[in-house]
Design an enzyme around this catalytic site. Structure first.
Site, PDB file in Angstrom:
ATOM      1  CB  SER A  80      -6.242   3.599  -0.462  1.00  0.00           C
ATOM      2  OG  SER A  80      -6.519   2.337   0.115  1.00  0.00           O
ATOM      3  CG  MET A  81      -2.927   4.456   4.878  1.00  0.00           C
ATOM      4  SD  MET A  81      -1.452   3.444   5.097  1.00  0.00           S
ATOM      5  CE  MET A  81      -0.360   4.623   5.876  1.00  0.00           C
TER       6      MET A  81
END
Length: 253
Positions: free
Chosen positions: A95-96
């Protein structure tokens, strides 16, 4: 940094000083280095697993959270430069963390180093932008998002006091990733393996395939059954992909 010590940024839960390869793991928004403890348990001692600990959480909770992905990447590059050996690095970011790993790789490559492969998990390509504003929501709105993605420890979500304590760091993470914009034509020189869930509400298959535009060395896409945190739902399948990579790397040495 010696191969047996951790600094503020890097956690090695199962140090493997004799391993020929090193995996550097980058957590998701609101996540911590301990998210990758199962990976360290599974890959050690064949692979030395190092997990990044962002500021603003756990033992770094008194530090301000990241202001931006770029600032975070700059700081991690400095931390990784302290390794005192030349073992090949593989990056894995979820994700991030996929964006952070991408930006760290780009910075390292400017000095002639960088990872041999980037695993980009649960994140659309850097150039694919959606209008997301979770960081501007009130606390209840942020908590609703965390519950929807099911990536935060259930015990944290049930503990009101603990949840309120970690929300500032989570909000900082969301602000960093939601305001991130990559440079036009930004790419890494290493190959990219993209991992995505077939029911991820935050990343479509087209957005995942678009990582191919951000590497000069080719990319491949692995699709798993599950949502945004498919890697928690399908840990054995994800680990099999990593085992495949490291087995091939050892054969080439």
């Amino acid at each position: 940094m010696s191969s047996t010590t951790n600094n503020l940024w890097i956690r090695r839960f199962r140090p493997a000083p004799d391993a020929a390869e090193r995996l550097v793991c980058f957590p998701h928004a609101g996540g911590s280095a301990s998210f990758y403890l199962p990976v360290a348990n599974a890959l050690s001692p064949g692979v030395d697993v190092a997990a990044i600990q962002y500021p603003g959480r756990q033992d770094r909770r008194h530090e301000p959270g990241p202001a931006s992905v770029a600032e975070l990447a700059d700081q991690i590059v400095v931390a990784l430069a302290e390794w005192d050996d030349d073992r090949p690095l593989t990056f894995f970011g979820h994700s991030m963390g996929a964006l952070v790993a991408f930006e760290v790789a780009r910075r390292m490559e400017r000095t002639g180093s960088g990872p041999v492969r980037l695993f980009a998990s649960g994140r659309r390509a850097p150039s694919r932008v959606r209008a997301e504003h979770v960081h501007t929501l009130d606390d209840d709105g942020v908590i609703k998002e965390l519950r929807a993605l099911a990536g935060t420890d259930a015990q944290v979500l049930q503990d009101e006091e603990l949840l309120r304590m970690v929300l500032p760091a989570i909000r900082c993470d969301y602000r960093a990733v939601e305001t991130y914009r990559c440079e036009p034509g930004a790419a890494v020189r290493c190959p990219v393996t993209v991992l995505t869930g077939d029911a991820d509400p935050r990343t479509s298959l087209e957005e995942a395939r678009a990582w191919s535009e951000h590497t000069a060395a080719g990319s491949d896409l692995r699709v798993f059954s599950g949502g945004h945190f498919f890697l928690s739902e399908r840990p054995a399948e994800v680990l099999a992909v990593l085992h495949e990579h490291f087995t091939a790397a050892v054969r080439q040495t």
